[in-house]
Enzyme design. Structure first.
Site, mmCIF file in Angstrom:
data_model
loop_
_atom_site.group_PDB
_atom_site.id
_atom_site.type_symbol
_atom_site.label_atom_id
_atom_site.label_comp_id
_atom_site.label_asym_id
_atom_site.label_seq_id
_atom_site.Cartn_x
_atom_site.Cartn_y
_atom_site.Cartn_z
ATOM 1 C CG HIS A 209 -0.262 0.335 2.495
ATOM 2 N ND1 HIS A 209 0.361 -0.627 3.229
ATOM 3 C CD2 HIS A 209 -0.061 1.501 3.152
ATOM 4 C CE1 HIS A 209 0.908 -0.087 4.293
ATOM 5 N NE2 HIS A 209 0.671 1.211 4.275
HETATM 6 C C1 UD1 Z 1 -1.976 5.280 6.105
HETATM 7 C C2 UD1 Z 1 -0.691 5.792 6.717
HETATM 8 C C3 UD1 Z 1 0.393 4.743 6.630
HETATM 9 C C4 UD1 Z 1 -0.080 3.420 7.183
HETATM 10 C C5 UD1 Z 1 -1.354 3.017 6.479
HETATM 11 C C6 UD1 Z 1 -1.866 1.698 7.021
HETATM 12 C C7 UD1 Z 1 -0.235 8.210 6.585
HETATM 13 C C8 UD1 Z 1 0.535 9.244 5.875
HETATM 14 N N1 UD1 Z 1 -0.203 6.993 6.038
HETATM 15 O O1 UD1 Z 1 -1.764 5.142 4.700
HETATM 16 O O2 UD1 Z 1 1.505 5.184 7.363
HETATM 17 O O3 UD1 Z 1 0.912 2.425 7.000
HETATM 18 O O4 UD1 Z 1 -2.325 4.044 6.668
HETATM 19 O O5 UD1 Z 1 -3.025 1.268 6.410
HETATM 20 O O6 UD1 Z 1 -0.832 8.494 7.596
HETATM 21 N N2 UD1 Z 1 -9.319 4.509 2.254
HETATM 22 C C9 UD1 Z 1 -10.516 3.848 2.252
HETATM 23 N N3 UD1 Z 1 -10.983 3.384 3.432
HETATM 24 C C10 UD1 Z 1 -10.314 3.525 4.587
HETATM 25 C C11 UD1 Z 1 -9.088 4.185 4.577
HETATM 26 C C12 UD1 Z 1 -8.598 4.662 3.397
HETATM 27 O O7 UD1 Z 1 -11.147 3.708 1.224
HETATM 28 O O8 UD1 Z 1 -10.785 3.072 5.631
HETATM 29 C C13 UD1 Z 1 -8.761 5.034 0.997
HETATM 30 C C14 UD1 Z 1 -8.668 6.534 0.987
HETATM 31 O O9 UD1 Z 1 -9.774 7.094 0.397
HETATM 32 C C15 UD1 Z 1 -7.446 6.811 0.179
HETATM 33 C C16 UD1 Z 1 -6.588 5.583 0.395
HETATM 34 O O10 UD1 Z 1 -7.437 4.572 0.911
HETATM 35 O O11 UD1 Z 1 -7.757 6.884 -1.186
HETATM 36 C C17 UD1 Z 1 -5.420 5.826 1.287
HETATM 37 O O12 UD1 Z 1 -5.785 6.237 2.600
HETATM 38 P P1 UD1 Z 1 -4.833 7.247 3.411
HETATM 39 O O13 UD1 Z 1 -5.501 7.596 4.674
HETATM 40 O O14 UD1 Z 1 -4.350 8.309 2.507
HETATM 41 O O15 UD1 Z 1 -3.539 6.518 3.775
HETATM 42 P P2 UD1 Z 1 -3.008 5.039 3.719
HETATM 43 O O16 UD1 Z 1 -2.475 4.743 2.375
HETATM 44 O O17 UD1 Z 1 -4.003 4.096 4.280
#
Ligand code: UD1
Length: 380
Positions: A209
């Site tokens: 991820h």
């Molecule tokens: C975040 C953390 C990372 C951690 C990871 C674990 C930061 C900078 N990054 O990255 O350190 O290792 O979490 O999972 O804080 N999304 C969903 N549903 C959710 C959560 C996210 O659909 O419950 C989607 C969001 O819309 C986005 C993507 O997933 O498009 C990424 O989510 P984001 O919160 O940006 O960070 P992670 O990649 O999960």
């Protein structure tokens, strides 16, 4: 004293759960914890089921920030958390890990002069291309009490000029959660393990991820190529993080589904939805190899003694390589294939378990929270 414990993203829950449980066991310790969930992760599986699997209390405050750019997400968390702090006046704040919620809430605490403790302090990849590295460095600079998971973390902090009086080596809290989960699933088998055994096939578990691996197809495609090669001789089970799901579709992969739920596991890549904590622990425990870019998974495989190939240029958790089963593997198809061949042949290095990754970090951490007068430092 009222202490706010902040969680935001999936990997935070495993580190806070054992702390809350330990405080609950010490009824007269004087800490009254309350859980603040920023809502950085908000899916039922990324958040709710993990909380349930860990037996955590429901969050008392939910900020519901959701996704966004780093600036916007961090700002929204700060805005919401500042309001919580004004209303509830916590005596201290505990943040964990390296996600945007960690940094945002530590900053709010520092500005409001509320003492902040950082769990999992001192980890460094020395790679500022990782947003988490920026979060780690800044959080450690502004926190008052730094609880470290490993000896290298303490050394990093000392090198940055952090006075040793602010540092406590308490061990890895995530492993407290892992050992508890392992005991709970002791008599179970990963659903994939049974089906793989029936087919006489081993399986490799994959998690990806990191933006550096999945956001650009240029980075993602060679990894997928490597997985395709591995999947010729074994099953590849890949629970897909939401960040990765959309990119896989863009790469022309079929979208995520459960796959055939019954029957023998065939060779090939099985894309499955993100898993809750207990099934995921089983998946790791019974795998022949784990390919990952996660931080926590590098630690969990070390304790499980399962071979782990980390698909990143570096790691902030070098002890998993020096002591454990982890290895950095190049993100090239040949390198991934070669790593899998070694693991399948049983010739992967054997590892040990780092100091204080023993399931007793929560008592040490709570002792540190109670012990050294850090709560009074700001006031004095
Ligand atoms: C975040 C953390 C990372 C951690 C990871 C674990 C930061 C900078 N990054 O990255 O350190 O290792 O979490 O999972 O804080 N999304 C969903 N549903 C959710 C959560 C996210 O659909 O419950 C989607 C969001 O819309 C986005 C993507 O997933 O498009 C990424 O989510 P984001 O919160 O940006 O960070 P992670 O990649 O999960």
């Amino acid at each position: 004293v009222n202490v706010a414990f902040v969680v935001g993203a999936r990997p935070n829950f495993m580190k806070v759960a054992p702390l809350i449980a330990e405080i609950g066991r010490r009824a007269d310790c004087g800490i009254r914890p309350f859980l603040v969930h920023t809502g950085q992760h908000y899916d039922a599986v990324m958040s709710d089921s993990v909380i349930r699997d860990l037996g955590m209390p429901e969050p008392e405050e939910f900020l519901g920030v959701g996704s966004g750019t780093h600036g916007r997400q961090t700002a929204r968390i700060m805005e919401g958390f500042e309001e919580v702090c004004e209303r509830r006046r916590p005596d201290a704040i505990v943040v964990v890990g390296d996600v945007n919620s960690t940094l945002a809430c530590a900053l709010v605490g520092a500005k409001m002069r509320i003492p902040v403790a950082h769990v999992e302090a001192g980890l460094r990849s020395y790679d500022r291309d990782m947003p988490e590295e920026v979060n780690r460095v800044v959080t450690d600079q502004i926190a008052d009490l730094l609880l470290t998971p490993s000896e290298d973390a303490e050394a990093n902090l000392l090198r940055e000029g952090v006075p040793s009086s602010r540092i406590r080596f308490v061990g890895n809290l995530m492993i407290d959660s892992l050992l508890l989960a392992l005991a709970r699933v002791r008599n179970e088998t990963a659903p994939f393990a049974a089906r793989a055994k029936e087919a006489g096939l081993p399986y490799v578990a994959v998690t990806l991820h990191r933006p550096g691996n999945v956001d650009d197809l240029q980075d993602l495609l060679p990894i997928l190529d490597g997985l395709d090669r591995v999947a010729r001789d074994c099953a590849v089970v890949f629970p897909v993080h939401p960040r990765t799901a959309a990119r896989l579709e863009a790469a022309g992969r079929r979208s995520v589904d459960e796959g055939p739920a019954e029957g023998r596991l065939a060779p090939g890549i099985h894309l499955v939805p993100p898993m809750s904590y207990l099934p995921f622990v089983l998946l790791l425990r019974d795998a022949t190899l784990v390919l990952t870019d996660s931080g926590g998974v590098q630690e969990e495989t070390t304790v499980l003694g399962v071979p782990c190939a980390t698909l990143r240029p570096n790691t902030e958790r070098p002890v998993t390589i020096d002591v454990g089963t982890n290895e950095i593997v190049a993100r090239a198809p040949e390198a991934i294939e070669e790593a899998a061949r070694r693991a399948l042949a049983g010739s992967w290095k054997k590892g040990g378990v780092p100091r204080y990754w023993d399931g007793a970090s929560a008592p040490r951490a709570v002792d540190a929270l109670l012990a050294d007068g850090w709560l009074r430092r700001r006031a004095g």
